[in-house]
Enzyme design. Structure first.
Site, PDB file in Angstrom:
ATOM      1  N   TYR A  36       0.867  -1.183   0.000  1.00 17.77           N
ATOM      2  CA  TYR A  36       0.000   0.000   0.000  1.00 17.77           C
ATOM      3  C   TYR A  36       0.906   1.236   0.000  1.00 17.77           C
ATOM      4  O   TYR A  36       1.470   1.602   1.016  1.00 17.77           O
ATOM      5  CB  TYR A  36      -0.894  -0.072   1.238  1.00 17.77           C
ATOM      6  CG  TYR A  36      -1.884   1.047   1.458  1.00 17.77           C
ATOM      7  CD1 TYR A  36      -2.011   2.135   0.591  1.00 17.77           C
ATOM      8  CD2 TYR A  36      -2.739   1.012   2.563  1.00 17.77           C
ATOM      9  CE1 TYR A  36      -2.943   3.139   0.827  1.00 17.77           C
ATOM     10  CE2 TYR A  36      -3.670   2.013   2.809  1.00 17.77           C
ATOM     11  CZ  TYR A  36      -3.763   3.072   1.940  1.00 17.77           C
ATOM     12  OH  TYR A  36      -4.672   4.068   2.182  1.00 17.77           O
ATOM     13  N   LYS A  39      -1.343  -1.176  -4.160  1.00 19.85           N
ATOM     14  CA  LYS A  39      -2.378  -0.158  -4.050  1.00 19.85           C
ATOM     15  C   LYS A  39      -1.642   1.163  -4.085  1.00 19.85           C
ATOM     16  O   LYS A  39      -0.852   1.462  -3.194  1.00 19.85           O
ATOM     17  CB  LYS A  39      -3.158  -0.307  -2.751  1.00 19.85           C
ATOM     18  CG  LYS A  39      -4.001   0.907  -2.447  1.00 19.85           C
ATOM     19  CD  LYS A  39      -4.886   0.659  -1.264  1.00 19.85           C
ATOM     20  CE  LYS A  39      -5.402   1.933  -0.613  1.00 19.85           C
ATOM     21  NZ  LYS A  39      -5.476   3.119  -1.419  1.00 19.85           N
TER      22      LYS A  39
HETATM   23  C1  MN9 Z   1      -5.695   9.880   1.367  1.00 19.01           C
HETATM   24  C2  MN9 Z   1      -6.847   8.944   1.152  1.00 19.01           C
HETATM   25  O1  MN9 Z   1      -7.608   8.668   2.051  1.00 19.01           O
HETATM   26  N1  MN9 Z   1      -6.981   8.454  -0.059  1.00 19.01           N
HETATM   27  C3  MN9 Z   1      -8.031   7.572  -0.405  1.00 19.01           C
HETATM   28  C4  MN9 Z   1      -7.466   6.228  -0.759  1.00 19.01           C
HETATM   29  O2  MN9 Z   1      -6.295   5.987  -0.864  1.00 19.01           O
HETATM   30  C5  MN9 Z   1      -8.866   8.073  -1.585  1.00 19.01           C
HETATM   31  O3  MN9 Z   1      -9.954   7.213  -1.766  1.00 19.01           O
HETATM   32  C6  MN9 Z   1      -9.352   9.489  -1.365  1.00 19.01           C
HETATM   33  O4  MN9 Z   1     -10.150   9.521  -0.222  1.00 19.01           O
HETATM   34  C7  MN9 Z   1     -10.154  10.006  -2.557  1.00 19.01           C
HETATM   35  O5  MN9 Z   1      -9.398   9.885  -3.710  1.00 19.01           O
HETATM   36  C8  MN9 Z   1     -10.624  11.426  -2.375  1.00 19.01           C
HETATM   37  O6  MN9 Z   1      -9.541  12.303  -2.379  1.00 19.01           O
HETATM   38  C1  PYR Z   2      -8.490   4.803   0.480  1.00 21.22           C
HETATM   39  C2  PYR Z   2      -7.883   3.625   1.020  1.00 21.22           C
HETATM   40  O1  PYR Z   2      -7.513   2.762   0.317  1.00 21.22           O
HETATM   41  C3  PYR Z   2      -7.798   3.503   2.433  1.00 21.22           C
HETATM   42  O2  PYR Z   2      -8.646   4.078   3.086  1.00 21.22           O
HETATM   43  O3  PYR Z   2      -6.910   2.835   2.925  1.00 21.22           O
END
Ligand code: MN9
Ligand code: PYR
Length: 320
Positions: free
Chosen positions: A143, A173
């Site tokens: 990740y 990811k």
């Molecule tokens: C920093 C964070 O939480 N990123 C999420 C997943 O990695 C995303 O799903 C964001 O929430 C999304 O892209 C909106 O900015």
């Molecule tokens: C956005 C995402 O992948 C997380 O919440 O870990």
């Protein structure tokens, strides 16, 4: 070697951890949450205890119980349940990895340890390898989320030769906007059957062009259906339709980003859209303000993202 499981693909919802007003985990709504994702959003994969799930703010025993609940409630309903088991302590991470295997999860994911940090690729690989080895039968995903971990080691560099060290490595990811790095991860590993899961929801279409095989994100909890329509249009090579969907999703994300958007706000939005109470976040996060929630609700209505919005409420901004 990981069992030859079905490849993780399509949308993966980064699950929210529902909480009660007094800060305990509200396990009782997870069954309903599973049904909502499957039936209302068409999302059949989940990523549990990650950023959105406040995984690093939960105790180890809470993380175990949340993982168990998703695996149990998701049985015969979800395609895959991936558990994030990253922690600052290698021992804790290994314990969670082993636990994920014991309960029958479909994969594990790990972020880079972010307090005492690995300063180069080899050290990071060694850490990940030790975690992966605690669940030798489970697919392992790295990740990559440099903005939150502060670990800037490029994913492309990390992937170079990774399967020699981590035989269960199955994918990435990628939660970063560096499409050069992401594109090179795909390009340099074309012969391998890795999953390339993009994690910046507002830019998913660009990542699909670069070869993303799926996406993990917070917005798929409530914009899963819209995003699935975008994925379908992309598959059909109907790029202008796909772009319309992406712009539509961007209009919402752009709006909330300007108001201040994070996990707390995701909890408030999901409560609004699904009707399932997600509750407040845990400290150090603070509950989204009433003002945020009201504004987000108005925007969701004007974009026609709330399923119960009546036709007369629709306006020109609405996405078809
Ligand atoms: C920093 C964070 O939480 N990123 C999420 C997943 O990695 C995303 O799903 C964001 O929430 C999304 O892209 C909106 O900015
Ligand atoms: C956005 C995402 O992948 C997380 O919440 O870990």
């Amino acid at each position: 070697m990981a069992s030859p499981k079905k490849k993780l693909q399509g949308l993966v919802a980064a699950t929210i951890t529902p909480m009660t007003e007094n800060g305990e985990i509200n396990f009782s709504v997870i069954g309903q949450y599973v049904d909502y994702l499957v039936k209302e959003q068409g999302v059949k994969n989940v990523f549990v205890n990650g950023t959105t799930g406040e995984g690093l703010s939960l105790s180890i025993s809470e993380r175990r119980r949340v993982a168990e609940e998703w695996v149990t409630k998701g049985r015969n309903k979800l395609d895959q349940v991936v558990i994030h088991v990253g922690a600052l302590s290698l021992k804790e991470s290994q314990e969670l990895a082993q636990h994920a295997a014991e309960i029958g999860a479909d994969g594990i994911a790990v972020i880079a340890p972010f307090f005492l940090k690995p300063w180069n690729k080899d050290v990071l690989i060694n850490f990940l390898k030790e975690v992966a080895a605690a669940a030798p039968a489970l697919p392992f995903y790295y990740y990559h989320i440099p903005a939150l971990t502060g670990i800037k080691i490029r994913a492309e560099e990390l992937l170079d030769g990774i399967q020699d060290k981590i035989p269960t490595f199955q994918g990435l990811k990628f939660s970063d906007t560096d499409l050069l790095d992401f594109g090179q991860c795909v390009d340099q590993n074309r012969q391998r059957q890795f999953a390339f899961l993009f994690g910046v929801d507002e830019q998913l279409l660009s990542a699909l062009v670069m070869g993303a095989t799926g996406a993990v994100g917070s917005t798929y909890n409530y914009l899963g259906k819209k995003t699935n329509q975008m994925l379908e249009a992309f598959e059909q090579k109907d790029f202008s339709v796909a772009l319309n969907y992406q712009f539509c999703i961007q209009r919402f994300i752009n709006f909330v980003v300007k108001l201040g958007f994070g996990v707390s706000q995701t909890k408030a939005i999901m409560t609004l859209v699904s009707g399932i109470p997600m509750g407040p976040p845990r400290l150090p996060l603070q509950k989204a303000s009433r003002e945020f929630t009201d504004n987000a609700e108005a925007k969701l209505k004007s974009l026609n993202f709330l399923s119960f919005t009546s036709l007369k409420d629709r306006n020109l901004e609405a996405c078809s």
